[in-house]
Enzyme design. Structure first.
Site, PDB file in Angstrom:
ATOM      1  CG  ASP A  33      40.156  58.097  24.880  1.00 52.62           C
ATOM      2  OD1 ASP A  33      40.558  57.409  25.579  1.00 52.62           O
ATOM      3  OD2 ASP A  33      38.931  57.878  24.193  1.00 52.62           O
ATOM      4  CB  SER A  34      42.930  56.926  19.562  1.00 51.18           C
ATOM      5  OG  SER A  34      44.011  55.946  20.059  1.00 51.18           O
ATOM      6  CG  ASN A  47      48.477  50.697  24.341  1.00 52.37           C
ATOM      7  OD1 ASN A  47      49.402  50.878  24.009  1.00 52.37           O
ATOM      8  ND2 ASN A  47      47.295  50.411  24.083  1.00 52.37           N
ATOM      9  CB  ALA A  48      53.933  48.964  25.776  1.00 54.86           C
ATOM     10  CG  HIS A  91      44.213  57.850  14.350  1.00 52.43           C
ATOM     11  ND1 HIS A  91      45.015  56.912  13.913  1.00 52.43           N
ATOM     12  CD2 HIS A  91      43.850  57.389  15.662  1.00 52.43           C
ATOM     13  CE1 HIS A  91      45.237  55.841  14.590  1.00 52.43           C
ATOM     14  NE2 HIS A  91      44.588  56.127  15.747  1.00 52.43           N
ATOM     15  CG  ASP A 136      47.664  50.089  13.784  1.00 52.31           C
ATOM     16  OD1 ASP A 136      46.592  50.791  13.767  1.00 52.31           O
ATOM     17  OD2 ASP A 136      48.707  50.234  14.310  1.00 52.31           O
TER      18      ASP A 136
END
Length: 207
Positions: A76-77, A17-18, A193, A163
């Protein structure tokens, strides 16, 4: 027992994931660590079979560390919405579909909340687990959480993922009322976070 310290100069970011790679790279920059992504190394993406953010972060970090024979950091979010019993949660990326379309994902979240008949404020949390793994199998893991609420329609051009539809409680308290998507990266990095988990990681594992 004290956490293991990171003593190298190169760290694999176990993500394709860039947005995540860029954000983690920015956080690592002051520590003179060269960050290289799993994508740059051509490492495969392991199947995320864990049932928690921590389990998936550890799975990804260990897979990258052993494949690259270098320490690896995995994130991991995701966003957990109270009215949806914590969904999308660990499936946050999957809600965006095969094309990783987060406009679609945000619309899906909002429609699901509306179907529940939930009244504002619609409370949610962003959760991040960061795992640092070594090729010998040792893992250190840290978790950060930021509380907030959903806004609609999505706002802002910064950040990535969910976001633009997430407003942290600090913005409510200050009266600025900005989504993460409206906050310049340096401001988001201070309270997100991921930043909270990262501070725990740095305090435990970095000089």
């Amino acid at each position: 027992m004290a956490a293991r310290r990171f003593a190298g100069d190169t760290l694999v970011i176990a993500s394709h994931n860039a947005g995540k790679v860029r954000e983690i790279g920015d956080l690592l920059a002051p520590f003179r660590v060269r960050a290289v992504s799993a994508g740059e190394l051509g490492l495969p993406e392991p199947e995320e079979t864990g049932e928690t953010f921590v389990a998936n972060a550890e799975l990804k970090a260990l897979a990258a560390a052993q494949a690259a024979n270098l320490p690896a950091l995995a994130d991991d979010s995701g966003m957990a919405v109270d009215a949806l019993d914590g969904a999308p949660g660990i499936y946050s990326a999957r809600w965006a579909g095969a094309k990783k379309d987060f406009n679609y994902a945000m619309d899906k979240v909002w429609r699901a909340v509306q179907d529940k008949g939930t009244e504002p404020p619609i409370r949610a949390q962003f959760i991040c687990a960061l795992s640092l793994a070594w090729p010998d199998g040792h893992i250190e893991t840290f978790e950060g959480i930021v509380a907030g609420r959903l806004v609609w329609r999505p706002r802002g051009v910064y950040g990535f993922g969910y976001d633009p539809m997430f407003m942290p409680e600090s913005e409510v308290e200050s009266g600025q009322l900005r989504s993460f998507g409206e906050m310049p990266p340096e401001e988001k990095h201070a309270i997100s976070h991921r930043a909270r988990a990262f501070r725990l990681l740095i305090n435990a594992c970095f000089d």
